[in-house]
Design a protein around this motif. Structure first.
Motif, PDB file in Angstrom:
ATOM      1  N   ASN A 165       0.823  -1.208   0.000  1.00  0.00           N
ATOM      2  CA  ASN A 165       0.000   0.000   0.000  1.00  0.00           C
ATOM      3  C   ASN A 165       0.859   1.262   0.000  1.00  0.00           C
ATOM      4  O   ASN A 165       2.076   1.208   0.202  1.00  0.00           O
ATOM      5  CB  ASN A 165      -0.938  -0.011   1.210  1.00  0.00           C
ATOM      6  N   SER A 166       0.232   2.385  -0.196  1.00  0.00           N
ATOM      7  CA  SER A 166       0.965   3.644  -0.327  1.00  0.00           C
ATOM      8  C   SER A 166       1.669   4.026   0.972  1.00  0.00           C
ATOM      9  O   SER A 166       1.205   3.717   2.071  1.00  0.00           O
ATOM     10  CB  SER A 166       0.005   4.768  -0.744  1.00  0.00           C
ATOM     11  N   VAL A 167       2.778   4.704   0.814  1.00  0.00           N
ATOM     12  CA  VAL A 167       3.602   5.199   1.926  1.00  0.00           C
ATOM     13  C   VAL A 167       3.610   6.712   1.842  1.00  0.00           C
ATOM     14  O   VAL A 167       3.607   7.284   0.748  1.00  0.00           O
ATOM     15  CB  VAL A 167       5.035   4.639   1.831  1.00  0.00           C
ATOM     16  N   PHE A 168       3.603   7.383   2.998  1.00  0.00           N
ATOM     17  CA  PHE A 168       3.572   8.844   2.990  1.00  0.00           C
ATOM     18  C   PHE A 168       4.457   9.403   4.097  1.00  0.00           C
ATOM     19  O   PHE A 168       4.649   8.773   5.140  1.00  0.00           O
ATOM     20  CB  PHE A 168       2.135   9.361   3.150  1.00  0.00           C
ATOM     21  N   PRO A 169       5.028  10.591   3.876  1.00  0.00           N
ATOM     22  CA  PRO A 169       5.864  11.229   4.906  1.00  0.00           C
ATOM     23  C   PRO A 169       4.998  11.768   6.041  1.00  0.00           C
ATOM     24  O   PRO A 169       3.865  12.207   5.829  1.00  0.00           O
ATOM     25  CB  PRO A 169       6.553  12.375   4.158  1.00  0.00           C
ATOM     26  N   LEU A 170       5.542  11.739   7.254  1.00  0.00           N
ATOM     27  CA  LEU A 170       4.885  12.363   8.395  1.00  0.00           C
ATOM     28  C   LEU A 170       5.470  13.754   8.566  1.00  0.00           C
ATOM     29  O   LEU A 170       6.678  13.913   8.778  1.00  0.00           O
ATOM     30  CB  LEU A 170       5.110  11.535   9.667  1.00  0.00           C
ATOM     31  N   ASP A 171       4.614  14.762   8.481  1.00  0.00           N
ATOM     32  CA  ASP A 171       5.046  16.159   8.534  1.00  0.00           C
ATOM     33  C   ASP A 171       5.815  16.444   9.818  1.00  0.00           C
ATOM     34  O   ASP A 171       5.486  15.927  10.887  1.00  0.00           O
ATOM     35  CB  ASP A 171       3.829  17.076   8.434  1.00  0.00           C
ATOM     36  N   MET A 214      12.646  -1.189   0.384  1.00  0.00           N
ATOM     37  CA  MET A 214      11.186  -1.173   0.334  1.00  0.00           C
ATOM     38  C   MET A 214      10.720  -1.618  -1.041  1.00  0.00           C
ATOM     39  O   MET A 214      11.491  -1.630  -2.015  1.00  0.00           O
ATOM     40  CB  MET A 214      10.641   0.225   0.662  1.00  0.00           C
ATOM     41  N   HIS A 215       9.454  -2.018  -1.134  1.00  0.00           N
ATOM     42  CA  HIS A 215       8.927  -2.486  -2.415  1.00  0.00           C
ATOM     43  C   HIS A 215       8.914  -1.353  -3.436  1.00  0.00           C
ATOM     44  O   HIS A 215       8.578  -0.210  -3.113  1.00  0.00           O
ATOM     45  CB  HIS A 215       7.515  -3.045  -2.225  1.00  0.00           C
ATOM     46  N   ASP A 216       9.274  -1.697  -4.670  1.00  0.00           N
ATOM     47  CA  ASP A 216       9.366  -0.695  -5.734  1.00  0.00           C
ATOM     48  C   ASP A 216       8.065   0.088  -5.896  1.00  0.00           C
ATOM     49  O   ASP A 216       8.080   1.299  -6.129  1.00  0.00           O
ATOM     50  CB  ASP A 216       9.713  -1.370  -7.061  1.00  0.00           C
ATOM     51  N   ALA A 217       6.935  -0.612  -5.773  1.00  0.00           N
ATOM     52  CA  ALA A 217       5.641   0.034  -5.973  1.00  0.00           C
ATOM     53  C   ALA A 217       5.362   1.103  -4.928  1.00  0.00           C
ATOM     54  O   ALA A 217       4.550   2.015  -5.156  1.00  0.00           O
ATOM     55  CB  ALA A 217       4.522  -1.015  -5.942  1.00  0.00           C
ATOM     56  N   GLN A 218       6.045   1.006  -3.790  1.00  0.00           N
ATOM     57  CA  GLN A 218       5.819   1.974  -2.714  1.00  0.00           C
ATOM     58  C   GLN A 218       6.829   3.128  -2.737  1.00  0.00           C
ATOM     59  O   GLN A 218       6.628   4.129  -2.054  1.00  0.00           O
ATOM     60  CB  GLN A 218       5.884   1.257  -1.356  1.00  0.00           C
ATOM     61  N   ALA A 219       7.895   2.938  -3.485  1.00  0.00           N
ATOM     62  CA  ALA A 219       8.929   3.979  -3.566  1.00  0.00           C
ATOM     63  C   ALA A 219       8.525   5.030  -4.604  1.00  0.00           C
ATOM     64  O   ALA A 219       9.171   5.199  -5.646  1.00  0.00           O
ATOM     65  CB  ALA A 219      10.274   3.357  -3.913  1.00  0.00           C
ATOM     66  N   GLN A 220       7.461   5.729  -4.327  1.00  0.00           N
ATOM     67  CA  GLN A 220       6.921   6.705  -5.261  1.00  0.00           C
ATOM     68  C   GLN A 220       7.800   7.960  -5.301  1.00  0.00           C
ATOM     69  O   GLN A 220       8.675   8.168  -4.462  1.00  0.00           O
ATOM     70  CB  GLN A 220       5.485   7.053  -4.868  1.00  0.00           C
ATOM     71  N   HIS A 221       7.520   8.804  -6.297  1.00  0.00           N
ATOM     72  CA  HIS A 221       8.309  10.028  -6.477  1.00  0.00           C
ATOM     73  C   HIS A 221       8.283  10.899  -5.228  1.00  0.00           C
ATOM     74  O   HIS A 221       9.309  11.483  -4.850  1.00  0.00           O
ATOM     75  CB  HIS A 221       7.778  10.808  -7.682  1.00  0.00           C
ATOM     76  N   VAL A 237       2.376   1.263   9.332  1.00  0.00           N
ATOM     77  CA  VAL A 237       3.725   0.872   8.936  1.00  0.00           C
ATOM     78  C   VAL A 237       3.693   0.290   7.527  1.00  0.00           C
ATOM     79  O   VAL A 237       2.627   0.062   6.956  1.00  0.00           O
ATOM     80  CB  VAL A 237       4.322  -0.154   9.918  1.00  0.00           C
ATOM     81  N   PHE A 238       4.865   0.027   6.978  1.00  0.00           N
ATOM     82  CA  PHE A 238       4.983  -0.563   5.644  1.00  0.00           C
ATOM     83  C   PHE A 238       6.165  -1.525   5.670  1.00  0.00           C
ATOM     84  O   PHE A 238       7.059  -1.425   6.518  1.00  0.00           O
ATOM     85  CB  PHE A 238       5.193   0.521   4.582  1.00  0.00           C
ATOM     86  N   ARG A 266      16.556   0.798  -2.098  1.00  0.00           N
ATOM     87  CA  ARG A 266      16.798  -0.441  -2.825  1.00  0.00           C
ATOM     88  C   ARG A 266      15.559  -1.332  -2.719  1.00  0.00           C
ATOM     89  O   ARG A 266      14.753  -1.187  -1.798  1.00  0.00           O
ATOM     90  CB  ARG A 266      18.009  -1.182  -2.258  1.00  0.00           C
ATOM     91  N   PRO A 267      15.419  -2.304  -3.630  1.00  0.00           N
ATOM     92  CA  PRO A 267      14.256  -3.193  -3.591  1.00  0.00           C
ATOM     93  C   PRO A 267      14.204  -4.016  -2.300  1.00  0.00           C
ATOM     94  O   PRO A 267      15.254  -4.456  -1.791  1.00  0.00           O
ATOM     95  CB  PRO A 267      14.454  -4.099  -4.812  1.00  0.00           C
ATOM     96  N   TYR A 268      13.019  -4.212  -1.802  1.00  0.00           N
ATOM     97  CA  TYR A 268      12.809  -4.972  -0.568  1.00  0.00           C
ATOM     98  C   TYR A 268      13.419  -6.372  -0.682  1.00  0.00           C
ATOM     99  O   TYR A 268      14.051  -6.872   0.257  1.00  0.00           O
ATOM    100  CB  TYR A 268      11.305  -5.070  -0.305  1.00  0.00           C
ATOM    101  N   GLU A 269      13.245  -7.006  -1.828  1.00  0.00           N
ATOM    102  CA  GLU A 269      13.700  -8.378  -2.020  1.00  0.00           C
ATOM    103  C   GLU A 269      15.222  -8.510  -2.016  1.00  0.00           C
ATOM    104  O   GLU A 269      15.754  -9.612  -1.862  1.00  0.00           O
ATOM    105  CB  GLU A 269      13.154  -8.938  -3.335  1.00  0.00           C
ATOM    106  N   SER A 270      15.923  -7.387  -2.174  1.00  0.00           N
ATOM    107  CA  SER A 270      17.387  -7.454  -2.239  1.00  0.00           C
ATOM    108  C   SER A 270      18.033  -7.350  -0.863  1.00  0.00           C
ATOM    109  O   SER A 270      19.263  -7.332  -0.758  1.00  0.00           O
ATOM    110  CB  SER A 270      17.916  -6.330  -3.139  1.00  0.00           C
TER     111      SER A 270
END
Length: 616
Positions: A169-175, A242-249, A226-227, A262-266
């Motif tokens: 799922n999506s990840v977001f910064p905490l202000d 972390m998973h690539d799909a969650q490493a958004q811009h 958490v993620f 780096r990718p979570y799997e690595s």
């Protein structure tokens, strides 16, 4: 906490398939260990990692399973005895840990002393801590038994296509206005710890520690913001897996050049490479938290790592000024939702409405969802009436739960996740006429609660067990005493259960002294199995105490932040002292003053609050 449902699951076919896998030549084991936790040792795993729940049918948050070729054993503590007895089918034997009269071994003792000599015991190396594995290996040696790391978890094979997918799922910064400290500063503090320990890196494997360290939050696990991620921090770099799909811009922009993604799997392959590149060895090791898995240690090399209490956990436990203020504010708002709910529930029951436990819990969530900064519940609401209130971590099944009755005690343990903090509060009410026994029990629990709330204790001492005894000593005439700790740490917009500190009998609690800035719950209880349960829980902040004589290093006390009335109808005032009445009146005056202004648009709730806060 409070997994939904108490129905029995038929595990006959699942166990049969699992045992066939254990006997295969590539495994060749006579027993298999299934813990509750995931590879990050999360107390509450994602649905895809609920292996113990799948294989046993028991879905409480604490416990583990041991399956042999003939038998199956479920180990859990007193919070879940009733729930486990209701959910386990005849294939399982319930091992009630913590009951000395039954001489029940720990799961570790069971593996080392109660299985046949020469037993090969299968494990998933990603799901057992390196510390537990090392201890077990030593205890198994005299019996000629051994731990065997399996290449694939056989429970996953049995689960097959029905196993839920791993969430991304999506990840977001905490202000920063909520976090109170930049992630760059947190990394610097961690690097200082690395230098102090003469180490080359710190490996962070727990999800809440990763989230806190980088000021990021997610929704991969229900109720826990958490993620899925790991991190490695060195004196010069920080790597987030972390998973690539969650490493958004937006995440890459937030972290900038301070963090490499780096990718979570690595993660596991990268550990081997990093250990070599950093020159890790016995003299300059990589720091690992004491809950790190055996798989991580094996990847780095046992000689290149050292297990210590997590420095990130210790940093995270002490809240900064912004986080503390956030706790105060979110608990006032949360109190308004609770008061609106209890006032509504009372009106409904008095009007003859028929509501079940799940319907009531849904209404409470509705009230919370209207609050500023709300991001979801912090755990499944424990909405329990009558006998169900005696099931410590009970939660109603929406399809099969009890109707709330006016002539029974109602226990509600609930909490919310807010951008500025996490709440966890329990209040016990009676909407009819309580019995003298119920009033006496409720009053003794309240006295234990007040004893903790007003405690003053020396800085730097391990007082966790002493505080636990203080809470229980107020009602020693009652048996059995409550089968749970008196207090647990609470995260800041993170996990509702947070270590390393707490109040209770756990050895881990006594290894970490309470410090100013820590948050902890105050929750004594009493449970009459099959009849009713009582618990009064508030969140408190540890702070320095002002005392007339400041001997030694000084003293600490608690500041309560939960703002919700304690029902006076349930109190036996004949056993309450003058000081305790004064505390109650003061607490209710404070609650009315702080929460009342938020209820101006809900006269029903405001009138209920004013009535419940009337001086006694």
């Amino acid at each position: 906490m409070g997994a939904i449902g108490t129905r029995t699951v038929d595990t006959t076919e699942r166990l049969a398939k699992l045992r066939e896998l254990l006997k295969k030549p590539e495994n060749n084991v006579k027993a298999f260990f299934v813990p509750s936790e995931d590879q990050h040792f999360s107390e509450y795993p994602a649905h895809s990692d609920e292996r113990r729940a799948f294989i046993s049918g028991f879905n409480g948050s604490a416990g583990c399973a041991i399956i042999t070729l003939r038998d199956a054993f479920l180990f859990t503590d007193g919070r879940y005895f009733l729930q486990a007895s209701q959910q386990l089918d005849s294939n399982w034997k319930l091992m009630k840990q913590g009951l000395p009269v039954e001489d029940v071994p720990t799961w570790q003792e069971f593996l080392s002393k109660h299985l046949e000599q020469g037993t090969r015991i299968g494990i998933d190396p990603t799901l057992i801590s390196a510390a537990d594995a090392e201890s077990l290996k030593k205890s198994l040696e005299p019996r000629g038994s051994e731990l065997v790391s399996l290449q694939q978890n056989p429970v996953d094979i049995v689960w097959g296509k029905d196993r839920p997918p791993c969430p991304h799922n999506s990840v977001f910064p905490l202000d920063i206005k909520y976090a109170g400290e930049t992630f760059q500063n947190k990394l610097q503090r961690l690097r200082e710890e690395i230098t102090k320990k003469n180490a080359v890196a710190s490996v962070v494997t727990l999800l809440d520690e990763v989230a806190w360290l980088f000021n990021l939050r997610g929704t991969d696990i229900d109720f826990n913001p958490v993620f899925f991620a790991y991190a490695v921090v060195t004196p010069k770099e920080a790597i987030l897996f972390m998973h690539d799909a969650q490493a958004q811009h937006s995440i890459k922009t937030f972290l900038g050049s301070d963090v490499e993604i780096r990718p979570y799997e690595s993660f596991i392959p990268s550990l081997r490479q990093l250990a070599a590149t950093l020159g890790a060895n016995k003299e300059k090791p990589m720091l690992l938290g004491d809950k790190t898995s055996l798989a991580v240690v094996e990847a780095i090399g046992e000689e290149n790592a050292i297990l210590i209490p997590s420095p990130v956990a210790a940093m995270k436990a002490i809240k900064n000024k912004t986080e503390i203020e956030g706790f105060r504010k979110c608990h006032i708002r949360d109190g308004a939702a609770l008061i609106r709910y209890f006032a509504w529930l009372e009106e409904q029951l008095n009007g003859g409405a028929e509501l079940n436990e799940s319907q009531a819990a849904a209404k409470l969530e509705e009230f919370r969802s209207e609050l500023d900064l709300f991001r979801g519940l912090s755990f499944t609401t424990i909405s329990s009436t009558g006998p169900n209130a005696a099931v410590i971590h009970y939660s109603p099944d929406p399809n099969d739960c009890a109707i709330i009755r006016k002539d029974q005690i109602y226990l509600c343990d609930s909490g919310g996740q807010y951008l500025d903090g996490t709440t966890d509060v329990t209040r016990t009410l009676h909407f009819g006429t309580p019995t003298n026994e119920e009033k006496r029990a409720f009053t003794r629990v309240l006295q234990g609660h007040i004893s903790i709330d007003t405690a003053v204790f020396p800085i730097g001492t391990s007082v966790h067990f002493a505080l636990f005894l203080i809470a229980q000593s107020r009602y020693t005439f009652m048996t059995p005493k409550y089968r749970h700790g008196t207090g647990h740490g609470i995260g800041h917009f993170l996990n509702v259960h947070e270590g390393p500190h707490g109040i209770g009998t756990r050895i881990a609690y006594n290894s970490t002294s309470l410090k100013a800035g820590m948050t902890v719950s105050n929750e004594p209880g009493y449970y009459a199995d099959g009849r009713y349960g009582i618990r009064t829980e508030s969140v408190v902040i540890v702070r320095e105490a002002k005392t007339p004589n400041n001997f030694g290093n000084g003293y600490l006390c608690f500041e309560h932040v939960t703002m919700c009335p304690i029902q006076t109808k349930l109190i036996d005032f004949s056993v309450l002292t003058a000081q305790e009445k004064e505390w109650l009146n003061s607490y209710h005056a404070e609650t009315l003053e702080k929460v009342g202004p938020l209820l101006r648009n809900d006269q029903r709730a405001l009138q209920w609050l004013e009535r419940e806060c009337s001086p006694v």
